[in-house]
Design a protein around this motif. Structure first.
Motif, PDB file in Angstrom:
ATOM      1  N   ASN A 230       0.801  -1.205   0.000  1.00 16.80           N
ATOM      2  CA  ASN A 230       0.000   0.000   0.000  1.00 16.80           C
ATOM      3  C   ASN A 230       0.851   1.280   0.000  1.00 16.80           C
ATOM      4  N   LEU A 231       1.867   1.289  -0.880  1.00 20.28           N
ATOM      5  CA  LEU A 231       2.751   2.447  -0.991  1.00 20.28           C
ATOM      6  C   LEU A 231       2.542   3.121  -2.337  1.00 20.28           C
ATOM      7  N   GLU A 232       2.789   4.423  -2.362  1.00 23.15           N
ATOM      8  CA  GLU A 232       2.759   5.148  -3.629  1.00 23.15           C
ATOM      9  C   GLU A 232       4.064   4.929  -4.371  1.00 23.15           C
ATOM     10  N   VAL A 233       4.022   5.047  -5.698  1.00 24.15           N
ATOM     11  CA  VAL A 233       5.243   4.930  -6.482  1.00 24.15           C
ATOM     12  C   VAL A 233       5.413   6.161  -7.360  1.00 24.15           C
ATOM     13  N   VAL A 234       6.620   6.697  -7.385  1.00 26.18           N
ATOM     14  CA  VAL A 234       6.958   7.784  -8.299  1.00 26.18           C
ATOM     15  C   VAL A 234       8.122   7.314  -9.165  1.00 26.18           C
ATOM     16  N   ALA A 235       7.972   7.389 -10.487  1.00 24.86           N
ATOM     17  CA  ALA A 235       9.062   7.003 -11.383  1.00 24.86           C
ATOM     18  C   ALA A 235       9.940   8.219 -11.647  1.00 24.86           C
ATOM     19  N   GLU A 236      11.253   8.038 -11.486  1.00 20.71           N
ATOM     20  CA  GLU A 236      12.205   9.135 -11.690  1.00 20.71           C
ATOM     21  C   GLU A 236      12.848   9.048 -13.061  1.00 20.71           C
ATOM     22  N   GLY A 237      13.319  10.169 -13.557  1.00 18.93           N
ATOM     23  CA  GLY A 237      14.162  10.167 -14.752  1.00 18.93           C
ATOM     24  C   GLY A 237      13.452   9.765 -16.031  1.00 18.93           C
ATOM     25  N   ILE A 238      12.186  10.156 -16.183  1.00 20.21           N
ATOM     26  CA  ILE A 238      11.467   9.877 -17.434  1.00 20.21           C
ATOM     27  C   ILE A 238      11.966  10.845 -18.495  1.00 20.21           C
ATOM     28  N   GLU A 239      12.550  10.292 -19.554  1.00 24.08           N
ATOM     29  CA  GLU A 239      13.130  11.148 -20.601  1.00 24.08           C
ATOM     30  C   GLU A 239      12.430  11.025 -21.944  1.00 24.08           C
ATOM     31  N   THR A 240      11.668   9.959 -22.161  1.00 22.30           N
ATOM     32  CA  THR A 240      11.022   9.781 -23.470  1.00 22.30           C
ATOM     33  C   THR A 240       9.526   9.484 -23.321  1.00 22.30           C
ATOM     34  N   GLU A 241       8.782   9.766 -24.405  1.00 22.30           N
ATOM     35  CA  GLU A 241       7.354   9.455 -24.443  1.00 22.30           C
ATOM     36  C   GLU A 241       7.146   7.959 -24.270  1.00 22.30           C
ATOM     37  N   ALA A 242       8.048   7.161 -24.872  1.00 22.10           N
ATOM     38  CA  ALA A 242       7.922   5.702 -24.781  1.00 22.10           C
ATOM     39  C   ALA A 242       7.976   5.249 -23.321  1.00 22.10           C
ATOM     40  N   TYR A 258      13.134  14.749 -17.161  1.00 23.63           N
ATOM     41  CA  TYR A 258      13.403  15.815 -18.123  1.00 23.63           C
ATOM     42  C   TYR A 258      12.296  15.956 -19.162  1.00 23.63           C
ATOM     43  N   LEU A 259      11.642  14.837 -19.548  1.00 26.12           N
ATOM     44  CA  LEU A 259      10.555  14.918 -20.530  1.00 26.12           C
ATOM     45  C   LEU A 259       9.447  15.837 -20.019  1.00 26.12           C
ATOM     46  N   LEU A 260       9.161  15.746 -18.737  1.00 27.86           N
ATOM     47  CA  LEU A 260       8.045  16.491 -18.154  1.00 27.86           C
ATOM     48  C   LEU A 260       8.484  17.887 -17.743  1.00 27.86           C
ATOM     49  N   ALA A 261       9.591  17.972 -17.027  1.00 30.52           N
ATOM     50  CA  ALA A 261      10.174  19.271 -16.662  1.00 30.52           C
ATOM     51  C   ALA A 261      11.553  19.064 -16.055  1.00 30.52           C
ATOM     52  N   ARG A 262      12.480  19.930 -16.433  1.00 29.32           N
ATOM     53  CA  ARG A 262      13.801  19.927 -15.807  1.00 29.32           C
ATOM     54  C   ARG A 262      13.728  20.708 -14.499  1.00 29.32           C
ATOM     55  N   PRO A 263      14.653  20.428 -13.593  1.00 28.41           N
ATOM     56  CA  PRO A 263      14.689  21.250 -12.380  1.00 28.41           C
ATOM     57  C   PRO A 263      14.939  22.706 -12.762  1.00 28.41           C
ATOM     58  N   ALA A 264      14.202  23.632 -12.135  1.00 33.34           N
ATOM     59  CA  ALA A 264      14.318  25.041 -12.514  1.00 33.34           C
ATOM     60  C   ALA A 264      14.319  25.935 -11.284  1.00 33.34           C
ATOM     61  N   PRO A 265      15.015  27.091 -11.381  1.00 29.46           N
ATOM     62  CA  PRO A 265      14.971  28.041 -10.272  1.00 29.46           C
ATOM     63  C   PRO A 265      13.570  28.661 -10.175  1.00 29.46           C
TER      64      PRO A 265
END
Ligand code: C2E
Ligand code: CA
Ligand code: CA
Length: 272
Positions: A230-242, A258-265
């Protein structure tokens, strides 16, 4: 030291990498003491993959040294740990976020999460609690839900004291996430006992599922474990639509990359 009947040739070149590390280490300690302006923070959003909505932000520290240039936290965080300056580093991070909380983009969290990275070895440091508690209060006043991320490799070494502290944070409504999940050594029995809410799948697994011939086995295994516990999952480092669409097929609903958003100030951060 290596025994008799052998010799070593000294080379100034080989020595220079050690010297560089030493220089970096000295510079970091000095900067933490006297140059707070060299540190800043960037934010990377976490998304609901289906709706594209921002669920929260992860704060990542940046260090810009006048001579060494931009130094990655992957390099300076371990140095701060070794030198016993990890607390000072977290103090910097929090000062940066505090300043940003006054800015429009962070003024109202609307119930979203704001995650910071914490070294496992500082969890039992009493100074941490006195630093985080008032900070979490300030976050809550701005309608942010506090979250801490702890890297899994260190989880095995968590003492009873650490686990108790994590559980305390959980009781105080702080979300606890295991970072880089899958790269460490958590056993299932152990995971079950950990006071944890979120598993963050390390990007090495995410990046493999986009490749031909990979059956996404590890990612589905992690998702199955998470569901059972019963834990949530977050996938890191998604770079492509595939990668994104495969994750959705596997029913992983949250992601970052990076596909979704790069870290930004703060000034470049935009979400509704
Ligand atoms: P992490 O917590 O796993 O953070 C994610 C890292 O992956 C960040 O690197 C981020 O910029 C990068 N990343 C995000 N999306 C992608 C992507 O799609 N592709 C690729 N290749 N990379 C992506 P960053 O900012 O260099 O941070 C490195 C590590 O340093 C972090 O890994 C975290 O463990 C540590 N760190 C950063 N800030 C802090 C801090 O304030 N305190 C502590 N204790 N550790 C920190
Ligand atoms: Ca993290
Ligand atoms: Ca990670």
């Amino acid at each position: 030291a290596d025994g008799r009947a052998c010799y070593r040739v000294y080379s100034a070149d080989e020595d220079s990498s050690g010297r560089q590390e030493h220089r970096l280490s000295e510079a970091l300690v000095t900067s933490l003491k006297v140059a707070p302006g060299e540190f800043s923070v960037v934010y990377q959003p976490q998304y609901d993959l289906a709706t594209g909505k921002v669920l929260g932000l992860e704060a990542l520290l940046r260090w810009h040294h006048p001579e060494l240039g931009m130094v990655s936290p992957a390099r300076f965080v371990p140095v701060a740990e070794q030198r016993g300056y990890i607390h000072e580093l977290t103090e910097r991070l929090i000062a940066c976020i505090d300043a940003d909380l006054q800015q429009t983009a962070l003024k109202d969290g609307k119930g979203r999460r704001l995650a910071i990275n914490i070294s496992a070895r500082q969890i039992t440091d009493n100074r941490l609690e006195s630093l985080l508690e008032p900070f979490f209060e300030r976050l809550r006043r701005a309608h942010w839900q506090p979250e801490i991320e702890i890297t899994e490799t260190h989880m095995m070494n968590l003492s009873r004291g650490c686990l108790a502290k994590l559980a305390e944070y959980g009781e105080k409504n702080v979300i606890v996430a295991i970072d880089d999940f899958g790269t460490g050594y958590s056993s299932l029995a152990y995971l079950h006992r950990l006071p944890v809410h979120v598993l963050k799948i390390d990007r090495q697994f995410v990046q493999r599922i986009g490749q031909i011939g990979d059956d996404a086995g590890i990612v589905s295994a992690i998702l199955a474990i998470a569901e059972a516990l019963n834990l949530e999952v977050v996938a890191e480092g998604i770079e492509t639509e595939a990668q994104k669409s495969q994750l959705q097929t596997l029913r992983c609903h949250r992601g970052q990359g990076y596909l979704l958003a790069r870290p930004a100030p703060i000034g470049q951060l935009s979400f509704d």
